[in-house]
Motif scaffolding. Sequence first.
Motif, mmCIF file in Angstrom:
data_model
loop_
_atom_site.group_PDB
_atom_site.id
_atom_site.type_symbol
_atom_site.label_atom_id
_atom_site.label_comp_id
_atom_site.label_asym_id
_atom_site.label_seq_id
_atom_site.Cartn_x
_atom_site.Cartn_y
_atom_site.Cartn_z
ATOM 1 N N ARG A 72 0.817 -1.208 0.000
ATOM 2 C CA ARG A 72 0.000 0.000 0.000
ATOM 3 C C ARG A 72 0.855 1.265 0.000
ATOM 4 O O ARG A 72 0.522 2.241 -0.678
ATOM 5 C CB ARG A 72 -0.939 0.008 1.196
ATOM 6 N N GLY A 73 1.950 1.261 0.737
ATOM 7 C CA GLY A 73 2.827 2.425 0.763
ATOM 8 C C GLY A 73 3.431 2.723 -0.598
ATOM 9 O O GLY A 73 3.503 3.884 -1.016
ATOM 10 N N VAL A 74 3.849 1.684 -1.286
ATOM 11 C CA VAL A 74 4.445 1.860 -2.617
ATOM 12 C C VAL A 74 3.402 2.356 -3.617
ATOM 13 O O VAL A 74 3.662 3.281 -4.392
ATOM 14 C CB VAL A 74 5.094 0.537 -3.095
ATOM 15 N N ILE A 75 2.216 1.760 -3.592
ATOM 16 C CA ILE A 75 1.177 2.184 -4.530
ATOM 17 C C ILE A 75 0.715 3.600 -4.215
ATOM 18 O O ILE A 75 0.544 4.419 -5.117
ATOM 19 C CB ILE A 75 -0.021 1.193 -4.512
ATOM 20 N N ASP A 76 0.560 3.926 -2.936
ATOM 21 C CA ASP A 76 0.165 5.273 -2.546
ATOM 22 C C ASP A 76 1.183 6.311 -3.012
ATOM 23 O O ASP A 76 0.809 7.401 -3.448
ATOM 24 C CB ASP A 76 -0.015 5.348 -1.028
ATOM 25 N N ALA A 77 2.453 5.968 -2.962
ATOM 26 C CA ALA A 77 3.516 6.882 -3.397
ATOM 27 C C ALA A 77 3.704 6.885 -4.912
ATOM 28 O O ALA A 77 4.563 7.596 -5.429
ATOM 29 C CB ALA A 77 4.835 6.505 -2.711
ATOM 30 N N ARG A 78 2.911 6.080 -5.619
ATOM 31 C CA ARG A 78 2.962 5.972 -7.090
ATOM 32 C C ARG A 78 4.323 5.490 -7.589
ATOM 33 O O ARG A 78 4.786 5.876 -8.653
ATOM 34 C CB ARG A 78 2.547 7.277 -7.748
ATOM 35 N N LEU A 79 4.963 4.630 -6.801
ATOM 36 C CA LEU A 79 6.261 4.072 -7.182
ATOM 37 C C LEU A 79 6.105 2.784 -7.976
ATOM 38 O O LEU A 79 7.076 2.276 -8.529
ATOM 39 C CB LEU A 79 7.109 3.839 -5.937
ATOM 40 N N ALA A 80 4.907 2.244 -8.017
ATOM 41 C CA ALA A 80 4.574 1.071 -8.825
ATOM 42 C C ALA A 80 3.098 1.163 -9.167
ATOM 43 O O ALA A 80 2.327 1.808 -8.448
ATOM 44 C CB ALA A 80 4.865 -0.228 -8.073
ATOM 45 N N ALA A 81 2.716 0.516 -10.245
ATOM 46 C CA ALA A 81 1.316 0.520 -10.661
ATOM 47 C C ALA A 81 0.526 -0.576 -9.970
ATOM 48 O O ALA A 81 -0.681 -0.467 -9.801
ATOM 49 C CB ALA A 81 1.226 0.342 -12.180
ATOM 50 N N CYS A 82 1.216 -1.631 -9.573
ATOM 51 C CA CYS A 82 0.555 -2.799 -9.010
ATOM 52 C C CYS A 82 1.518 -3.503 -8.068
ATOM 53 O O CYS A 82 2.728 -3.502 -8.300
ATOM 54 C CB CYS A 82 0.159 -3.740 -10.154
ATOM 55 N N ALA A 83 0.961 -4.096 -7.035
ATOM 56 C CA ALA A 83 1.738 -4.941 -6.122
ATOM 57 C C ALA A 83 0.930 -6.205 -5.894
ATOM 58 O O ALA A 83 -0.239 -6.129 -5.530
ATOM 59 C CB ALA A 83 1.999 -4.223 -4.808
ATOM 60 N N GLN A 84 1.549 -7.339 -6.129
ATOM 61 C CA GLN A 84 0.888 -8.615 -5.900
ATOM 62 C C GLN A 84 1.561 -9.313 -4.735
ATOM 63 O O GLN A 84 2.782 -9.487 -4.731
ATOM 64 C CB GLN A 84 0.964 -9.499 -7.140
ATOM 65 N N ILE A 85 0.760 -9.716 -3.767
ATOM 66 C CA ILE A 85 1.272 -10.408 -2.587
ATOM 67 C C ILE A 85 0.957 -11.884 -2.737
ATOM 68 O O ILE A 85 -0.205 -12.266 -2.906
ATOM 69 C CB ILE A 85 0.631 -9.847 -1.306
ATOM 70 N N SER A 86 1.982 -12.703 -2.682
ATOM 71 C CA SER A 86 1.815 -14.154 -2.792
ATOM 72 C C SER A 86 1.693 -14.757 -1.408
ATOM 73 O O SER A 86 2.270 -14.260 -0.439
ATOM 74 C CB SER A 86 3.010 -14.786 -3.507
ATOM 75 N N ALA A 87 0.963 -15.871 -1.366
ATOM 76 C CA ALA A 87 0.794 -16.615 -0.110
ATOM 77 C C ALA A 87 2.157 -16.965 0.468
ATOM 78 O O ALA A 87 3.172 -16.882 -0.223
ATOM 79 C CB ALA A 87 -0.025 -17.867 -0.372
ATOM 80 N N PRO A 88 2.199 -17.358 1.707
ATOM 81 C CA PRO A 88 3.507 -17.612 2.321
ATOM 82 C C PRO A 88 4.347 -18.610 1.523
ATOM 83 O O PRO A 88 3.815 -19.552 0.950
ATOM 84 C CB PRO A 88 3.174 -18.187 3.688
ATOM 85 N N VAL A 89 5.624 -18.315 1.484
ATOM 86 C CA VAL A 89 6.614 -19.205 0.884
ATOM 87 C C VAL A 89 7.608 -19.569 1.976
ATOM 88 O O VAL A 89 7.746 -18.848 2.966
ATOM 89 C CB VAL A 89 7.353 -18.555 -0.310
ATOM 90 N N THR A 90 8.289 -20.663 1.809
ATOM 91 C CA THR A 90 9.339 -21.040 2.745
ATOM 92 C C THR A 90 10.673 -20.644 2.144
ATOM 93 O O THR A 90 11.012 -21.065 1.046
ATOM 94 C CB THR A 90 9.315 -22.554 3.024
ATOM 95 N N SER A 91 11.409 -19.815 2.845
ATOM 96 C CA SER A 91 12.729 -19.379 2.402
ATOM 97 C C SER A 91 13.792 -20.086 3.238
ATOM 98 O O SER A 91 13.685 -20.142 4.467
ATOM 99 C CB SER A 91 12.885 -17.869 2.566
ATOM 100 N N VAL A 92 14.788 -20.629 2.560
ATOM 101 C CA VAL A 92 15.943 -21.247 3.223
ATOM 102 C C VAL A 92 17.152 -20.453 2.760
ATOM 103 O O VAL A 92 17.389 -20.302 1.561
ATOM 104 C CB VAL A 92 16.073 -22.740 2.839
ATOM 105 N N TYR A 93 17.919 -19.937 3.710
ATOM 106 C CA TYR A 93 19.018 -19.035 3.365
ATOM 107 C C TYR A 93 20.086 -19.057 4.450
ATOM 108 O O TYR A 93 19.845 -19.485 5.576
ATOM 109 C CB TYR A 93 18.489 -17.608 3.168
ATOM 110 N N ARG A 94 21.264 -18.564 4.093
ATOM 111 C CA ARG A 94 22.347 -18.439 5.058
ATOM 112 C C ARG A 94 22.358 -16.999 5.554
ATOM 113 O O ARG A 94 22.347 -16.059 4.773
ATOM 114 C CB ARG A 94 23.684 -18.774 4.404
#
Length: 112
Positions: free
Chosen positions: A27-49
């Motif tokens: 919402r912050g990015v769209i409100d600031a007009r820094l992107a036209a659309c933001a899509q939020i994906s369901a939770p993903v599992t991230s494995v990282y160091r």
Amino acid sequence: MPPATLPECLTVLTTTDSADKAAALARGVIDARLAACAQISAPVTSVYRWEAAIETAEEWQILFKTTAAGYDALEAHLLAAHDYDTPEIIATPVVRGSAAYLAWIAEETLAP
């Protein structure tokens, strides 16, 4: 719009650790007009160091559609608004797309 005049567009990916934080970033990015659309994906599992340990975390991905010209402002906004020390911010060029959709991205990321 002829292909030579299509705006250069990007998809920009970031992640965060809750649905509420993902919604707030989007919402912050769209409100600031820094992107036209933001899509939020369901939770993903991230494995990282991180800090010499292998971590596993549930995260929400946010994919922003923006212009190449607007990338620096979008990155600065995400860095300021994000609570991760080193947030994932990865931009991928849109190689092809619907002329009308790419024009819409450009129109929606212009300051009113």
